[in-house]
Each structure stands twice: as C-alpha cells, then as structure tokens.
Design an enzyme around this catalytic site. Structure first.
Site, PDB file in Angstrom:
ATOM      1  N   TYR A   1       0.853  -1.189   0.000  1.00  0.00           N
ATOM      2  CA  TYR A   1       0.000   0.000   0.000  1.00  0.00           C
ATOM      3  C   TYR A   1       0.885   1.233   0.000  1.00  0.00           C
ATOM      4  O   TYR A   1       1.794   1.328   0.831  1.00  0.00           O
ATOM      5  CB  TYR A   1      -0.902   0.021   1.247  1.00  0.00           C
ATOM      6  CG  TYR A   1      -1.712   1.290   1.351  1.00  0.00           C
ATOM      7  CD1 TYR A   1      -3.001   1.345   0.842  1.00  0.00           C
ATOM      8  CD2 TYR A   1      -1.172   2.443   1.915  1.00  0.00           C
ATOM      9  CE1 TYR A   1      -3.741   2.521   0.907  1.00  0.00           C
ATOM     10  CE2 TYR A   1      -1.896   3.625   1.969  1.00  0.00           C
ATOM     11  CZ  TYR A   1      -3.181   3.656   1.464  1.00  0.00           C
ATOM     12  OH  TYR A   1      -3.904   4.809   1.508  1.00  0.00           O
TER      13      TYR A   1
ATOM     14  N   GLU B   1      -3.184   7.380  -4.412  1.00  0.00           N
ATOM     15  CA  GLU B   1      -3.106   6.140  -3.647  1.00  0.00           C
ATOM     16  C   GLU B   1      -2.977   4.968  -4.609  1.00  0.00           C
ATOM     17  O   GLU B   1      -3.673   4.925  -5.625  1.00  0.00           O
ATOM     18  CB  GLU B   1      -4.380   5.980  -2.810  1.00  0.00           C
ATOM     19  CG  GLU B   1      -4.395   4.717  -1.969  1.00  0.00           C
ATOM     20  CD  GLU B   1      -5.776   4.463  -1.362  1.00  0.00           C
ATOM     21  OE1 GLU B   1      -5.990   4.808  -0.188  1.00  0.00           O
ATOM     22  OE2 GLU B   1      -6.640   3.917  -2.073  1.00  0.00           O
TER      23      GLU B   1
END
Ligand code: GDP
Ligand code: MN
Length: 376
Positions: free
Chosen positions: A101, A185
């Site tokens: 992530y 993201e």
C-alpha cells in the site's frame, strides 16, 4: 474531484509508473473482444469512484473471452456503495508476488503531505490500519523538498517495502504535484513473480481549486450527492446541506461558519451553510431563500448579514424583494449590522412582513431562530 481508476492510470503511465495493459468499455460484447485481444484470461473491474470494489464483487477474474463477457454483464449496472457501474476495465491479469500500500495525502494540520505505506497492502488495508497501526508507516513529506530518491528510500525502508519500489514512490510524488492532486493512492502496488513492480489500482483526488488548469477532466460535471446542493450549484450558490432545522444564510464564509456555531450554541442544529457572498443582491437572496426553504427539514431561517461594501439597506431591499417574489412559508429572523444597519432595519420594519422579524445581535438572532424552530 475524484478520478476513475482508468483516469488515474492514465496519469500514472504519463509519469512512468507501470500498470497492467487494459481497456475500458461499457459493453459486455466488447469486453469479450478486449479479452480475446489480450490473450483470453483477464480481470474485469468495475469503474466507480469508491473503494472496496473487490469485496463488493466488482473485481473478477475471467478465464476466457466468453467468461469476460459474462462477468462484464454481471458487473455493469451493479450498485457499489451507491455508485452505479457504467463502465468496466478489462485488464491483463498479473501474477502477484506481494501486495503493498502506498499513498500521499495532504495533511492540512501539519501544513504538508504525508506518505503512508505498508508492506501489507490489498483489500484488508483498512482492517490492518485499525487493528495493527504499526504495520502502516506514516512519514511526513516537506512539500518544498518533495520526494527525492533518498526520501523514497526512507519511506520504503520505514514501511518494509523492497528498495526497488522506491522509484515508483518518486514518480507518484510527481503525479501528486504536477497534476495538482490532494491524494494519490496505489493499493495494491505489487511485485510480480516475473520481477516487475506494477500499480494494480489507482486513486487520485484532484484539487478543485486547480480545475482551471486541469481542463483534461473538465467535461465531467462536479458531483453533488444532495439534490438541494445540485439546485444551489445551478444558481451558483455556495450551499452545503446539513442535518438540522434552522436554515442559515449569511454573507462571507467566516460569518456563516460563526453563525452555524451560535445556532448550535442555542441548542438548535443548522440545516445548511449558505454564503451569499459580498454582493447579496435581491436575486441572490431570493435564490438562496428558495433553496433553503425547499428543504422540508427547515423550520425557521436565520439571515445574518454584516454590511460592508454592500450596505445593509441594499441587503434589506434584497430581502424585501425576495420575500415578495417567493412564497415565504416559514419564519425569517434577520440580523443586520455594519454599514447602514439602521437604514436597513428601517426598510424591513416598513415592509412589516408577518413572517419576518429582526434581532439586533447575532446571539439574539440565533436564540430566536432556534426558539421558532422548536415551537414550529
Ligand atoms: P478495490 O477492491 O476497489 O481496491 O480494487 P482493486 O483493483 O485493488 O482489486 C482488489 C484486489 O483484487 C487486489 O487487492 C488484488 O488482490 C486483486 N486483483 C486485482 N487485479 C488483479 C490481477 O491482475 N491479478 C490478481 N491475481 N489479482 C488481482
Ligand atoms: Mn484497491
């Protein structure tokens, strides 16, 4: 403004971040054709501006072109957290080795950006962040220095990401700064069994203040989830729907925010934020009043105006013209102060509308509006 995954990918590619080959379509037949061109096996992904698509059944592997068509048929039209799926992305499947992530997000309190990264990326990231926050690294980024190779290495190291992901961290920072984003993201950023580093998903939120120079996505109308906000936007009004029963109209964002506070302090809840700006003409006042009054939850309306360049008598004329041009169905408490306040008050007094009353202080006006809302 949030971008769709396929739009975020476009930006990634332009900044040298590798993504799986993919095409977007709104037709199941075309999904089959795309799958055929990409070798048969594909991932079909719902294009909606919300996360958690995988868990909602919006990301599916299809073994061959016929399955891709069937899967696209299932996913198109699906509802994912209130978003209807109008398009799917048909992507080359990737043999994932590990999922990570990574994101950059504006940290308003710190006046900078935050790099957030974890070696445990994928669909469980929210769960991991909540139960094991130590598995998610949060590294402040000085906007003036940005993410250099050294900074990227520091972020990767802190999060336990392999050093070869650092290059993506540098490029992702370029996406953020060059494309005027508030958030970028990638979840998951993956390493593959054949040694590549790929962005398998992408989320980008652009800064609406930069819309004038980010015209590429300009055709997309701004999303308003509330019908009253849509109506207000059509009138060019700065309106935000809230949950209470006292309608609020004021001139100047700061004054309106303070007004929300004093309404709350009076034991009532504001029904909206509406800043009619410095002009406060009769037309704007009438439009504003009709938007606020079309909210059935509104029991009373508080108009709080501090006369500046537009003096209170002009605002009072506006209020009179407004209440005469619409059907006023709920009581209005008006507080006028500042430039030409006395003249403004006299104008309202002379009109003597049975549903319009005046208060001399902001607190008094809020208390009265709250009381009227309670007894309505
Ligand atoms: P999200 O649920 O909205 O975040 O959608 P993602 O695009 O992140 O997909 C969810 C999950 O599906 C990912 O975390 C991956 O585990 C998996 N996934 C997506 N694309 C592929 C792929 O090409 N190959 C494999 N093996 N898994 C994938
Ligand atoms: Mn994802």
């Amino acid at each position: 403004m949030d971008l769709y995954e396929h739009q975020a990918r476009e930006l990634f590619v332009e900044h040298g971040i590798v993504v799986p080959k993919a095409e977007v379509t709104d037709s199941p037949e075309q999904a089959r054709e795309i799958a055929r061109r990409h070798g048969g096996r594909v991932v079909v992904k719902a294009q909606v501006k919300t996360g958690g698509r995988g868990k909602a059944g919006g990301v599916k592997l299809a073994a061959d072109p016929a399955a891709a068509e069937l899967t696209a048929r299932q996913i198109l039209g699906m509802d994912i957290k209130g978003h209807r799926v109008g398009k799917v992305m048909v992507a080359e499947p990737v043999e994932i080795e590990r999922e990570f992530y990574v994101s950059y997000v504006l940290d308003r309190a710190a006046g900078g950006f935050l790099a957030i990264a974890s070696a445990e990326g994928g669909t469980e990231i929210e769960e991991i962040a909540a139960t094991r926050p130590q598995a998610v690294a949060r590294i402040p980024v000085d906007p003036a220095r940005g993410v250099t190779s050294a900074k990227a290495a520091e972020i990767a190291d802190a999060a336990g990401l392999p050093p070869r992901t650092a290059d993506v961290l540098v490029r992702l920072w370029q996406v953020l700064t060059r494309e005027d984003a508030l958030l970028v993201e990638v979840n998951p950023l993956v390493t593959t069994t054949d040694g590549r580093v790929l962005a398998l998903d992408g989320k980008v939120t652009l800064d609406d203040n930069a819309r004038y120079r980010q015209t590429r996505w300009g055709a997309e109308p701004q999303e308003h989830h509330d019908p009253l906000e849509t109506a207000a936007a059509a009138h060019g009004l700065n309106y935000v729907k809230l949950d209470g029963e006292v309608g609020v109209i004021g001139n100047g964002a700061g004054l309106v925010m303070s007004t929300l506070d004093v309404v709350a302090g009076s034991g009532a809840r504001p029904a909206d934020f509406l800043d009619i700006g410095g002009g406060a003409s009769a037309r704007v006042m009438a439009d504003g009043l009709s938007v606020v009054l079309s909210d059935p939850a509104v029991k009373s309306v508080l108009v709080n105006v501090f006369g500046g360049i537009t003096a209170c008598d002009a605002v009072a004329e506006g209020i009179v013209a407004a209440v005469d041009s619409i059907r006023l169905t709920r009581p209005l408490v008006v507080r006028l102060d500042g430039n030409n306040a006395a003249r403004g008050r006299a104008i309202l007094e002379a009109r003597a509308h049975p549903l319009v009353e005046q208060a001399t202080t902001m607190d008094g006006a809020a208390r009265r509006a709250a009381e009227l809302a309670r007894t309505a």
